[in-house]
Each structure stands twice: as C-alpha cells, then as structure tokens.
Write a protein that holds these residues in place. Structure first.
Motif, PDB file in Angstrom:
ATOM      1  N   LYS A 113       0.846  -1.199   0.000  1.00 52.17           N
ATOM      2  CA  LYS A 113       0.000   0.000   0.000  1.00 52.17           C
ATOM      3  C   LYS A 113       0.878   1.245   0.000  1.00 52.17           C
ATOM      4  CE  LYS A 113      -3.950   2.294   1.969  1.00 52.17           C
ATOM      5  NZ  LYS A 113      -5.057   2.254   2.898  1.00 52.17           N
ATOM      6  N   LEU A 114       0.596   2.132  -0.964  1.00 52.93           N
ATOM      7  CA  LEU A 114       1.339   3.379  -1.099  1.00 52.93           C
ATOM      8  C   LEU A 114       0.625   4.540  -0.413  1.00 52.93           C
ATOM      9  CD1 LEU A 114       2.257   3.024  -4.869  1.00 52.93           C
ATOM     10  CD2 LEU A 114       3.752   2.603  -2.909  1.00 52.93           C
ATOM     11  N   GLY A 115      -0.697   4.493  -0.328  1.00 50.82           N
ATOM     12  CA  GLY A 115      -1.490   5.569   0.260  1.00 50.82           C
ATOM     13  C   GLY A 115      -2.898   5.536  -0.294  1.00 50.82           C
ATOM     14  N   SER A 116      -3.550   6.696  -0.267  1.00 50.28           N
ATOM     15  CA  SER A 116      -4.911   6.827  -0.778  1.00 50.28           C
ATOM     16  C   SER A 116      -5.018   8.086  -1.619  1.00 50.28           C
ATOM     17  CB  SER A 116      -5.909   6.928   0.378  1.00 50.28           C
ATOM     18  OG  SER A 116      -5.869   5.764   1.162  1.00 50.28           O
ATOM     19  N   VAL A 117      -5.958   8.084  -2.556  1.00 52.49           N
ATOM     20  CA  VAL A 117      -6.177   9.250  -3.402  1.00 52.49           C
ATOM     21  C   VAL A 117      -6.883  10.325  -2.573  1.00 52.49           C
ATOM     22  CG1 VAL A 117      -7.278  10.145  -5.494  1.00 52.49           C
ATOM     23  CG2 VAL A 117      -6.342   7.815  -5.469  1.00 52.49           C
ATOM     24  N   ALA A 118      -6.219  11.467  -2.410  1.00 49.03           N
ATOM     25  CA  ALA A 118      -6.787  12.583  -1.655  1.00 49.03           C
ATOM     26  C   ALA A 118      -7.513  13.565  -2.574  1.00 49.03           C
ATOM     27  CB  ALA A 118      -5.696  13.306  -0.880  1.00 49.03           C
ATOM     28  N   ALA A 119      -7.038  13.680  -3.822  1.00 51.14           N
ATOM     29  CA  ALA A 119      -7.634  14.629  -4.769  1.00 51.14           C
ATOM     30  C   ALA A 119      -7.217  14.251  -6.176  1.00 51.14           C
ATOM     31  CB  ALA A 119      -7.169  16.055  -4.455  1.00 51.14           C
ATOM     32  N   VAL A 120      -7.942  14.777  -7.137  1.00 52.74           N
ATOM     33  CA  VAL A 120      -7.597  14.621  -8.547  1.00 52.74           C
ATOM     34  C   VAL A 120      -7.475  16.032  -9.113  1.00 52.74           C
ATOM     35  CG1 VAL A 120      -8.263  13.672 -10.782  1.00 52.74           C
ATOM     36  CG2 VAL A 120      -8.920  12.473  -8.678  1.00 52.74           C
ATOM     37  N   HIS A 121      -6.330  16.320  -9.726  1.00 55.32           N
ATOM     38  CA  HIS A 121      -6.081  17.647 -10.290  1.00 55.32           C
ATOM     39  C   HIS A 121      -5.937  17.542 -11.800  1.00 55.32           C
ATOM     40  CE1 HIS A 121      -5.216  19.037  -6.222  1.00 55.32           C
ATOM     41  NE2 HIS A 121      -4.426  17.996  -6.075  1.00 55.32           N
ATOM     42  N   ASN A 122      -6.276  18.638 -12.478  1.00 57.22           N
ATOM     43  CA  ASN A 122      -6.029  18.727 -13.904  1.00 57.22           C
ATOM     44  C   ASN A 122      -5.720  20.183 -14.217  1.00 57.22           C
ATOM     45  OD1 ASN A 122      -6.253  19.093 -16.749  1.00 57.22           O
ATOM     46  ND2 ASN A 122      -7.292  17.129 -16.857  1.00 57.22           N
ATOM     47  N   GLY A 124      -4.481  21.080 -17.196  1.00 59.35           N
ATOM     48  CA  GLY A 124      -4.464  21.219 -18.636  1.00 59.35           C
ATOM     49  C   GLY A 124      -3.684  20.152 -19.379  1.00 59.35           C
ATOM     50  N   ALA A 125      -2.798  19.448 -18.709  1.00 57.47           N
ATOM     51  CA  ALA A 125      -1.980  18.448 -19.399  1.00 57.47           C
ATOM     52  C   ALA A 125      -2.407  17.027 -19.065  1.00 57.47           C
ATOM     53  CB  ALA A 125      -0.513  18.640 -19.039  1.00 57.47           C
ATOM     54  N   GLY A 126      -3.526  16.873 -18.385  1.00 52.33           N
ATOM     55  CA  GLY A 126      -4.005  15.543 -18.015  1.00 52.33           C
ATOM     56  C   GLY A 126      -4.234  15.461 -16.515  1.00 52.33           C
ATOM     57  N   ASP A 127      -4.938  14.430 -16.108  1.00 48.62           N
ATOM     58  CA  ASP A 127      -5.254  14.261 -14.694  1.00 48.62           C
ATOM     59  C   ASP A 127      -4.035  13.797 -13.903  1.00 48.62           C
ATOM     60  OD1 ASP A 127      -7.920  15.000 -15.005  1.00 48.62           O
ATOM     61  OD2 ASP A 127      -8.566  12.951 -15.410  1.00 48.62           O
ATOM     62  N   ILE A 128      -3.978  14.258 -12.654  1.00 49.42           N
ATOM     63  CA  ILE A 128      -2.906  13.892 -11.721  1.00 49.42           C
ATOM     64  C   ILE A 128      -3.580  13.485 -10.421  1.00 49.42           C
ATOM     65  CG2 ILE A 128      -0.924  14.744 -10.410  1.00 49.42           C
ATOM     66  CD1 ILE A 128      -0.494  16.782 -12.673  1.00 49.42           C
ATOM     67  N   LEU A 129      -3.192  12.324  -9.885  1.00 52.55           N
ATOM     68  CA  LEU A 129      -3.722  11.872  -8.611  1.00 52.55           C
ATOM     69  C   LEU A 129      -2.824  12.380  -7.492  1.00 52.55           C
ATOM     70  CD1 LEU A 129      -4.478   8.113  -9.445  1.00 52.55           C
ATOM     71  CD2 LEU A 129      -6.020  10.083  -9.605  1.00 52.55           C
ATOM     72  N   GLU A 130      -3.421  12.950  -6.462  1.00 53.68           N
ATOM     73  CA  GLU A 130      -2.678  13.360  -5.268  1.00 53.68           C
ATOM     74  C   GLU A 130      -2.828  12.235  -4.256  1.00 53.68           C
ATOM     75  OE1 GLU A 130      -3.141  16.589  -1.697  1.00 53.68           O
ATOM     76  OE2 GLU A 130      -3.544  17.289  -3.740  1.00 53.68           O
ATOM     77  N   ILE A 131      -1.696  11.601  -3.907  1.00 55.12           N
ATOM     78  CA  ILE A 131      -1.684  10.448  -3.013  1.00 55.12           C
ATOM     79  C   ILE A 131      -1.138  10.881  -1.654  1.00 55.12           C
ATOM     80  CG2 ILE A 131      -0.902   8.061  -2.703  1.00 55.12           C
ATOM     81  CD1 ILE A 131      -2.419   8.504  -5.363  1.00 55.12           C
ATOM     82  N   THR A 132      -1.860  10.556  -0.588  1.00 54.75           N
ATOM     83  CA  THR A 132      -1.397  10.836   0.772  1.00 54.75           C
ATOM     84  C   THR A 132      -1.461   9.549   1.577  1.00 54.75           C
ATOM     85  OG1 THR A 132      -3.620  11.447   1.511  1.00 54.75           O
ATOM     86  CG2 THR A 132      -2.212  13.233   0.729  1.00 54.75           C
ATOM     87  N   GLY A 133      -0.733   9.530   2.681  1.00 55.48           N
ATOM     88  CA  GLY A 133      -0.807   8.369   3.556  1.00 55.48           C
ATOM     89  C   GLY A 133       0.357   8.307   4.512  1.00 55.48           C
ATOM     90  N   PRO A 134       0.279   7.377   5.464  1.00 56.50           N
ATOM     91  CA  PRO A 134       1.370   7.197   6.425  1.00 56.50           C
ATOM     92  C   PRO A 134       2.666   6.862   5.691  1.00 56.50           C
ATOM     93  CG  PRO A 134      -0.516   5.784   6.966  1.00 56.50           C
ATOM     94  CD  PRO A 134      -0.784   6.420   5.644  1.00 56.50           C
ATOM     95  N   GLY A 135       3.746   7.403   6.183  1.00 57.94           N
ATOM     96  CA  GLY A 135       5.043   7.135   5.555  1.00 57.94           C
ATOM     97  C   GLY A 135       5.379   8.106   4.436  1.00 57.94           C
TER      98      GLY A 135
END
Length: 170
Positions: A113-122, A124-135
C-alpha cells in the motif's frame, strides 16, 4: 454530501445587471451542465434550473430560476453545483468521475500500500492523482495515465500503480 451527487460546476458571481450569473462548468462538454436537470447546492438545501445565455470568458452567462437581480446573482458567488449521479451519462470502462477516485487505496504492483487518493487535479496536461498516507512526508503527485495507473478497480476500492522511478522516493 451524498455520494449520489457529483459536482459539475459553480457560480462565479453576477454577469451584467439583469440577474444573469457567471457559470463555470466542470463537465467534459461544458454546455452539458444545463441538460442534467436540477442542480443542487452541496448541502442539498437549494436547487436551481438554469438556461445558458451565451459563452463568456472562462464559462457561460446563464439565467437561473428565482434570480432576477445583480445582487441575487452575486450572492451565489462560490456556490458549487451538484447533480444527481443518475442524470449523468454512463462512462466507458476506461473513464472515471473524479469523485469516484477520491478515497481509493493505492497499491504498487507488488501489493504494497502506497497511500490513498486525496484529490484529482487537472491543470491542462491531463489528470494527476494526489496520493497521501502514512510514511509519506508530503503528498505525492502521480500522473493518471495507463502506464502509471494500469488498474482501477472501483468495486474493490483500489488502484494499482506502477509509478515512474523516484515518484515515491524510491
């Protein structure tokens, strides 16, 4: 806020002096926001029907039910607009509503497990997932591409990621 509603736009203030509003649409086809039926405030306390008057810079000028003065239109500034999920079109298997991705657990291809998706940003160049979590010292931004995110399993509530080298500090 109910999971049965999706944010599709926002009021950005008054346009002109006759009660029209500035409308920002977050829809893939921006003008489609007017076709989904009643739009709701986030808390569900108010609903609006609207008619797009014309395109303007960064959105549309629109007439809103019950709004007839500049002051009433300006009072709506910042109000986010939600629509019933059932009114939205079905998506192909490889497309997702941002609201469905937020909160999903993210695992690497080895099952860690790397973390969880906190937000999705765009931006203009495509979607980006913002991942947060312990560690994680800070949120990690992961491109939402087939190469970096080969699997999204909404039913299992998980994403399998194959991040580019160095994204997670490895």
């Amino acid at each position: 806020m109910s999971q049965d509603r999706i944010c599709v736009g926002a009021f950005a203030g008054a346009f002109g002096v006759h009660g029209e509003v500035r409308l920002k649409s977050f829809c893939t086809a921006p003008e489609a926001i007017a076709t989904y039926g009643p739009l709701w405030t986030e808390d569900g306390a108010r609903s609006f029907t609207l008619e797009i008057s014309r395109p303007i810079a960064n959105g549309f000028a629109a007439r809103v039910s019950g709004i007839s003065t500049r002051e009433q239109a300006d009072a709506l500034r910042g109000t986010r607009l939600f629509v019933d999920r059932s009114a939205l079109p079905s998506l192909p298997d490889d497309e997702f509503y941002h609201a469905d991705l937020i909160g999903l657990s993210v695992y690497d291809t080895g099952g860690r497990k790397l973390g969880s998706v906190a937000a999705v940003h765009n931006h203009g160049a495509g979607d980006i997932l913002e991942i947060t979590g312990p560690g994680l010292d800070a949120p990690v931004l992961l491109p939402f591409t087939l190469a970096a995110v080969p699997t999204v399993d909404l039913g299992a509530g998980r994403i399998v990621a194959d991040p580019p080298e160095g994204v997670f500090g490895e």
